[in-house]
Each structure stands twice: as C-alpha cells, then as structure tokens.
Design an enzyme around this catalytic site. Structure first.
Site, PDB file in Angstrom:
ATOM      1  N   ARG A 118       0.965  -1.130  -0.048  1.00  0.00           N
ATOM      2  CA  ARG A 118       0.127  -0.015   0.064  1.00  0.00           C
ATOM      3  C   ARG A 118       0.837   1.130   0.115  1.00  0.00           C
ATOM      4  O   ARG A 118       0.364   2.517  -0.225  1.00  0.00           O
ATOM      5  CB  ARG A 118      -0.936   0.037   1.140  1.00  0.00           C
ATOM      6  CG  ARG A 118      -2.265  -0.780   0.835  1.00  0.00           C
ATOM      7  CD  ARG A 118      -3.160  -0.823   2.138  1.00  0.00           C
ATOM      8  NE  ARG A 118      -2.873  -1.753   3.195  1.00  0.00           N
ATOM      9  CZ  ARG A 118      -3.119  -1.783   4.497  1.00  0.00           C
ATOM     10  NH1 ARG A 118      -4.196  -0.888   4.841  1.00  0.00           N
ATOM     11  NH2 ARG A 118      -2.680  -2.364   5.381  1.00  0.00           N
ATOM     12  N   THR A 145       3.013 -13.282  11.146  1.00  0.00           N
ATOM     13  CA  THR A 145       3.991 -13.011  12.090  1.00  0.00           C
ATOM     14  C   THR A 145       4.318 -14.305  12.981  1.00  0.00           C
ATOM     15  O   THR A 145       5.582 -14.030  13.204  1.00  0.00           O
ATOM     16  CB  THR A 145       3.273 -11.912  13.229  1.00  0.00           C
ATOM     17  OG1 THR A 145       2.021 -12.688  13.459  1.00  0.00           O
ATOM     18  CG2 THR A 145       2.854 -10.879  12.646  1.00  0.00           C
TER      19      THR A 145
END
Length: 449
Positions: free
Chosen positions: A14, A79
């Site tokens: 983004r 993660t």
C-alpha cells in the site's frame, strides 16, 4: 538476558513504492532505524532483524548497525511464521524475547523498558502492549482483569456486540519467556481467514499472560500507507518541537517548521516560520533562524542570523549574518563576524574573520583573509572546463563591482581590484589591479538599417 526481534519482512504494497516499507524515511531516519533505536538503552545480548522483501537492500542499509543479525523469512506467512524462524538461531538462548514491528516507529524507549519490567516482575510467560482507542474497529480486543492478567484476545470479526464495546486493543508488541514460547511455536496453525501463522495465537497457549496499557495511543501507530506515514511524521515532529521549546527555543509558528533527530539547539534561539532542519544541524545560542531557511547537516555558532537562505554541509562561526537569499554549499567555512548577503553563493571556501560578501557574488574554491570586502557581482572563476582551481585573497583586500578572478590566482594583502576588472595573474600586496578593456565611444552612431 534479552533478545530483540524486529519484524521487517513485509513488502508494504500500500506504500506504492520501490523502497521497502521499513526503509521509508521518517524525520531523517528510516522506520526500522527508529525501532532499533528505541530499544538501544536495554543493551540486548541479541538483536535480530527478520527480513524478507528486498532482504539484501534492507541489510545493506543497516550495515552500520553493530551486532545486528539478520534472519530470512521466505515466504512471508504471517507474524507467527516470522518468529518461528528464530527457533534455530536462538536454540541455545535462555532469557526473554522482545518482539517489535519494523513499521511501528513511535514507541518511546521508556514504554519498551516498562513493558520489559512488567514482564519480569510479574513472572509472566508473555506480556503484551495494549492501548485504548476511541475507535478500535478492526483491532483484536484484549480482555483482562484488574491485575492486568489477560484472559483472552478476540479478533474484531469474532467479537460479539458486547465484546466490541471493549476498546482495549492488542498493539502487536510482545515480551516472551523465550523457552516457553519456543515450546508452543510449532503448534501454530493456519486455520484462519488469511491462512497465515499468527503470533497472537501463542498468547492463549502461554500462562500467565499479562498486559501493559500504553498511556499515549499514538505510540503504537503502525504505517501501511503514505497517509499513515505523514501522520506519524506529524507526531514525531510535534514531539521534537515540544522538547526543544522546553529547552529554551522559541518557534514563532511551530507547525510550519520541521526537524531531524540530529538537530541540536542552544538556548534563546528564535526559529521563524517555514524553517527546516535536516541531518546533524547544530545551532548555537542566541541565533535567529529564518523565516524561510533550510539548515542541512551544518554547524552554526552563537548569535548568528540566517534569513531566507540555504546552508548545507557548512560551518558558520559566531556573530555572522547570512541572507536574505544566500546559499552556503558544502565546504563553506565562515569565521566569526562574516556577512554574506543577498544572492550570494559560497562553495568549498573559507572566509576569515570579518569578511563581507554582500551582493550577487559567487565564491568557489577560495580562501579569503580577514576583513576582505567582496564587491557586488564578483565571481571566482574556478573551473577551466576540466579542473577546479583555487583563488586566494589576502587580508584587507577589496574587489570592485563585477570583478572576475580567474583561478588559479592569488591576491596579496591590502589589494584593491578596480570595478569591472577581469584578473588572470597574481597581484602583490598593497597594489591596485585593473583589468578592463579600453572604453570606446562612437558618437552619433546609427545602427545599420
């Protein structure tokens, strides 16, 4: 013992940038540099950066960081998967693991220290950082008792309407007992909407789990796009300005000025509107900067005034006046009491005490003795098309308007250069130098028709 792991493998789609997200600049430092700096005071025994997207570029940018280890996460699968990559490098480690995110650059060092202290004093298996948000939409909710012991973390999409009223959210910053975490990491599952391994899932597997609520929710702001980057820039700029105002600096219009981490001010400095400081900009006491000035990686002495001017990689001693509309380029070195006026450019030159270059002049690759007065429009012609050459002007000399000194050339002390002269040869001390073409006047002249 303490190990710090920074998650820095993401692409940052983004951001719409060729630069990895963690290398985006924020107030003069990259995001990941700011994260690493925030835990420097803890003196960790191991400091590990988990890299992925453009790993080589990230590693090269941090080559100056002593003792930093790099671990590759390939592919990037969440993660939890990132921290699983530490199982081998930390196989013999005994201690705590602090997990930070490379795109969360506003955490204060004291907040991280408090998180570690809470973790160790409570004997927790995991301690997570939390915050209360006015609008927690999208964040996982943390449910805990009055003793700060966590009972559950529920993702926003899984919350009931009643649970969504809880505005205590998980900031994604953790401190783990490493041995206990290492036991449960292999148990993580991709059975979720994203098909990824989440580090959050380990909290439910570890007991006791504690949390520390951060007082300033801005600290946990992450960066995913340019808007969030600009918002974090605004926060850190405000922090720096507040710090320096508390130290005795006056900002006439604080919001219009920007600083870098390397900016340093003495007391009683006044910063006018639209001034910007970059790199290691060191400003002495009693200065007045601006309006409309840029100081980049330069050292400014005491009681200096700089107005509507640019100073880059230069040194300006005390009691000088610069501007308006002057440019000091790299290598400019001004001694005490110099005056550099409007539309003057100085590059790679030294000016001794009390020199004056007040109007419309270019001084490049030159050495000016004390008290030299440079007339309007004087230039040192330092470039012969191949090489640069030096100009030396002795103390007390002065040049008339529109003089050209063709380097290499040396003028002795006390020389006077007549206005409009072009000099190509050395001039001895105390001489008057003239280098004009003979003036011709043709009376009653008419242009050809």
């Amino acid at each position: 013992m303490l190990a710090v792991a920074v998650l820095a493998a993401g692409k940052g789609t983004r951001m719409k940038s060729d630069l990895p997200k963690v290398l985006q600049p924020l107030a003069g430092a990259t995001l990941v540099e700011r994260v690493l700096a925030s835990c420097k005071g803890l003196a960790p025994q191991r400091q590990i950066l988990i890299v992925g997207h453009q790993a080589d570029r990230v590693e090269q940018s941090l080559a100056h960081q002593h003792g930093l280890e790099f671990v590759l996460q390939q592919p990037q699968n969440g993660t939890g998967h990132a921290v699983q990559q530490l199982l081998e490098p930390l196989s013999d480690f005994q201690g705590d693991l602090l997990v930070l995110n490379g795109d969360v650059p506003l955490l204060r060092a004291e907040t991280i220290a408090n998180l570690l202290e809470r973790h160790r004093s409570s004997g927790a298996a995991v301690t997570l950082l939390t915050a209360r948000l006015a609008d927690p939409t999208g964040y996982g909710r943390v449910f805990a008792d009055d003793a700060a012991q966590v009972s559950a973390i529920v993702e926003h999409r899984d919350c009931s309407e009643a649970q969504r009223c809880n505005n205590l959210i998980n900031a994604g910053i953790y401190c783990f007992n490493w041995r206990k975490l290492a036991e449960v990491l292999p148990q993580l599952s991709t059975n979720n909407d994203q098909g990824e391994l989440y580090l959050t899932d380990t909290v439910a597997m570890l007991s006791p789990a504690m949390h520390l609520e951060v007082a300033d929710a801005d600290e946990i702001n992450g960066i995913n796009d340019r808007l969030q980057l600009s918002q974090c820039e605004a926060v850190i700029q405000e922090r720096m300005r507040r710090h320096w105002m508390a130290e005795g600096v006056s900002f006439v219009d604080p919001a219009s000025c920007t600083l870098s981490d390397g900016t340093r001010f003495g007391r009683d400095v006044v910063v006018e509107p639209q001034c910007h400081f970059r790199g290691d900009a060191v400003i002495g006491e009693g200065c007045r900067i601006g309006p409309g000035s840029l100081i980049d990686n330069s050292r400014i002495g005491d009681r200096v005034e700089i107005v509507y001017s640019v100073v880059r990689d230069a040194a300006v001693a005390s009691d000088c006046a610069i501007g308006p509309f002057a440019q000091l380029r790299p290598g400019a070195d001004l001694a005490e009491g110099c005056r550099v006026g409007n539309f003057v450019e100085i590059k790679k030159s030294s000016l001794a005490e009390g020199c004056k270059v007040n109007h419309l002049s270019y001084i490049g690759d030159a050495e000016l003795g004390s008290g030299v007065n440079v007339g309007a429009g004087t230039i040192t012609a330092n470039y012969d098309g191949v090489n640069k050459h030096r100009t030396v002007i002795g103390a007390g000399s002065k040049t008339g308007a529109n003089s050209v000194l063709v380097a290499p050339i040396e003028l002795g002390e006390g020389v006077t250069v007549g206005a409009g002269s072009t000099l190509t040869k050395n001039v001895p001390a105390g001489a008057l130098a003239l280098g004009r073409a003979k003036q011709l006047v043709k009376e009653n002249w008419q242009a050809p028709s």
